[in-house]
Design a protein around this motif. Structure first.
Motif, short mmCIF file in Angstrom:
data_model
loop_
_atom_site.label_atom_id
_atom_site.label_comp_id
_atom_site.label_asym_id
_atom_site.label_seq_id
_atom_site.Cartn_x
_atom_site.Cartn_y
_atom_site.Cartn_z
N MET A 253 -112.74 3.73 -112.52
CA MET A 253 -113.08 4.50 -111.51
C MET A 253 -111.85 4.12 -110.34
SD MET A 253 -117.15 4.92 -111.41
CE MET A 253 -117.27 3.16 -111.07
N VAL A 254 -111.11 5.20 -109.70
CA VAL A 254 -109.67 4.77 -109.04
C VAL A 254 -110.07 5.71 -107.79
CG1 VAL A 254 -107.56 4.69 -108.69
CG2 VAL A 254 -108.26 4.24 -110.92
N SER A 255 -110.32 4.98 -106.34
CA SER A 255 -110.32 5.97 -105.39
C SER A 255 -109.01 5.91 -104.65
CB SER A 255 -111.47 5.27 -104.49
OG SER A 255 -112.70 5.43 -105.12
N ILE A 256 -108.97 7.12 -103.91
CA ILE A 256 -107.62 7.13 -103.08
C ILE A 256 -108.28 7.42 -101.70
CG2 ILE A 256 -105.89 8.42 -102.08
CD1 ILE A 256 -104.92 9.04 -105.06
N PRO A 257 -108.02 6.45 -100.66
CA PRO A 257 -108.63 6.71 -99.32
C PRO A 257 -108.58 7.96 -98.79
CG PRO A 257 -107.36 4.77 -99.32
CD PRO A 257 -107.20 5.45 -100.79
#
Length: 540
Positions: A141-145
């Motif tokens: 799971m990869v988040s971008i601010p």
């Protein structure tokens, strides 16, 4: 076919329902009537969910009718391509999850704050890519601010037909420039990762889903109260004492929206990852198929809460996706935040930290596990020891169709990035390298410099694939970066921001399983020790 799991020792055939079960001797499984009723209720409900007849079909259609759908992508010029299949013919699955701050209903206004914002275009304040490996044995799971400045491509709103020009702006505004399809296109533009589907959820949807699951355990190290202060207005309203607590409903939404009490948007992403990891652990521990009420509640909540890309707009497809994710062991699930640095143009924003972010994107594109918990044979398949994977999964090279001296090659300057201007004359310099390698017809694209994070060689048709591979080899570009594209008319070298100097493409070592950048804030899904620290002004 029943979706209910079979319990060890359960009767399986007519012969096992006879007198032998009535003896009640040692080792015999005496099943109370209530357990049998629950099991058969689960079977009946499974049939209902799959819509295989009569009233079940009507309920299935009711659930399908709950689901809102939209076009997969809002842009037509994405250069992202699917990862090549592994030896078993499997490909990864990438789903973009978007949390919308829409206040376009009474329920969302009540949950989300100011009614003055009602009717405003929604912002995508939570953006997270869920990556399922090709073999379905690991996930990321990869988040971008939300305040990351990126290039947003030209997008069309499928509802209004309005076209939004390409721009450089904050990633959460992409949702307001053509819907979720534009956000997906923005991610593909930034990462080069092909994204199969998107899902969006609003405030009310988070509350419904949290209630249907029955609560998710979270943890804080100090008492927290995310409230307005003399220096900072707003706040989610989250208030809880130090320690572990199961939260649901409005409190779950407050946890996911809290920003000031954690100290930054980056810490909010960590809190969201901790919540999702805990939710997955909770779902794995539950056996909803023996609880018909819980199953119907979850089905209703999910179908009412999610808007999805049209390819997955049925109950069965959403169910299948959920089961694929649930099958991944928690110690093979890793959540990270895109490595980032402060935006030099605005201290309140961030931009990708090139080295770390590029490594994360490459691991996604090449389906390299984010964890080190796979078996050794799985690591071979993921590309750490096999020759095919060292080449990025590329197929064997094809023979060129044209002599280098007679092949027209166009070189484009795409060295501009969100933090650095284009390198002037870069296309001309690379074209001259090709001339020295015998490509006397190599020429430069004189149009304005474009932007690409990674250098690629593009070709329009199968007969030019071997020529494109030969050009890449002459420049030292990996075969995995040779891609077919319908928007070029001949072999085209797109010189990206990863090749700003030098006559040969810089060599990159193949990423290995678990070798994540140190600034990606990685959390393993089985780690139950994590607790959030509370920023001092919001402790009580």
């Amino acid at each position: 076919m029943s979706l209910a799991p079979r319990t060890a020792g359960a009767p399986e055939g007519p012969g096992r329902h006879g007198g032998g079960r009535r003896g009640g001797g040692p080792g015999r499984d005496r099943r109370p009537r209530r357990r049998r009723v629950l099991r058969w209720s689960a079977i009946v409900l499974s049939v209902v969910i799959l819509g295989t007849g009569g009233a079940g079909y009507l309920y299935y259609e009711h659930l399908n009718g709950n689901i809102q759908k939209g076009r997969r992508s809002g842009a037509d010029d994405s250069k992202a391509q699917r990862t090549r299949p592994n030896a078993a013919g499997q490909t990864p699955l990438n789903i973009l999850l978007i949390g919308s701050d829409s206040r376009n209903s009474d329920e969302n206004v009540k949950l989300g704050g100011s009614k003055d914002n009602r009717g405003n275009p929604p912002l995508g304040d939570v953006q997270m890519l869920i990556h399922l490996s090709a073999d379905r044995k690991s996930a990321a799971m990869v988040s971008i601010p939300r305040d990351t400045r990126v290039d947003i491509p030209k997008c069309e709103d499928p509802k209004t037909g309005r076209t939004y020009p390409a721009t450089n702006g904050i990633i959460n505004t992409s949702l307001a420039r053509g819907g979720a399809g534009c956000t997906l296109a923005t991610w593909e533009n930034l990462t080069g990762v092909y994204i199969d589907h998107w899902m969006t959820i609003d405030f009310a949807g988070v509350v419904r889903m949290a209630d249907a699951i029955g609560g998710v355990e979270v943890c804080v190290n100090q008492n927290v109260w995310d409230r307005p202060t003399p220096d900072q207005p707003g706040g989610s309203g989250l208030k809880m004492k130090a320690g572990r607590k199961k939260i649901k409903g409005v409190q779950a939404l407050q946890w996911l929206r809290t920003r000031h009490a954690w100290g930054s948007d980056l810490m909010r992403a960590r809190a969201q990852h901790m919540y999702l990891n805990s939710m997955l652990r909770t779902l794995k521990q539950q056996n909803i198929f023996t609880d018909t009420g819980r199953l119907t509640d979850l089905a209703e909540a999910a179908t009412k809460s999610l808007t999805v890309s049209e390819e997955i707009g049925t109950v069965k497809k959403l169910y299948d996706l959920g089961m694929e994710l649930k099958s991944v062991p928690t110690d093979r699930i890793t959540s990270v935040t895109m490595p980032n640095v402060q935006d030099p143009e605005n201290g309140e924003h961030v931009v990708p930290e090139k080295g770390g972010a590029d490594k994360v994107w490459r691991m996604l594109r090449e389906d390299v596990p984010f964890d080190k918990n796979g078996k050794s044979d799985e690591k071979d398949k993921s590309g750490k020891k096999s020759d095919a994977a060292k080449k990025g999964g590329a197929e064997p090279a094809r023979d060129p169709s044209t002599e280098p001296s007679r092949l027209g090659v166009l070189v484009q300057n795409a060295t501009r990035s969100s933090v650095e201007p284009a390198v002037q004359g870069r296309a001309r310099a690379v074209a001259q390298v090709l001339v020295r390698h015998g490509y006397g017809m190599a020429d430069t694209d004189t149009s304005a410099p474009v932007s690409a994070d990674e250098t690629v060689v593009r070709y329009p048709s199968a007969e030019l694939e071997g020529d494109a591979q030969a050009v890449a080899e002459a420049l030292g570009i990996p075969a995995s970066q040779v891609k077919r594209s319908t928007d070029v008319s001949g072999v085209t070298v797109v010189v990206g921001a990863d090749w700003r100097t030098g006559a040969a493409y810089p060599k990159k070592s193949a990423p290995e399983a678990g070798d994540l950048p140190s600034n990606s804030d990685a959390i393993n899904g089985s780690d139950t020790s994590k607790c959030m620290d509370v920023y001092k002004p919001y402790q009580w």
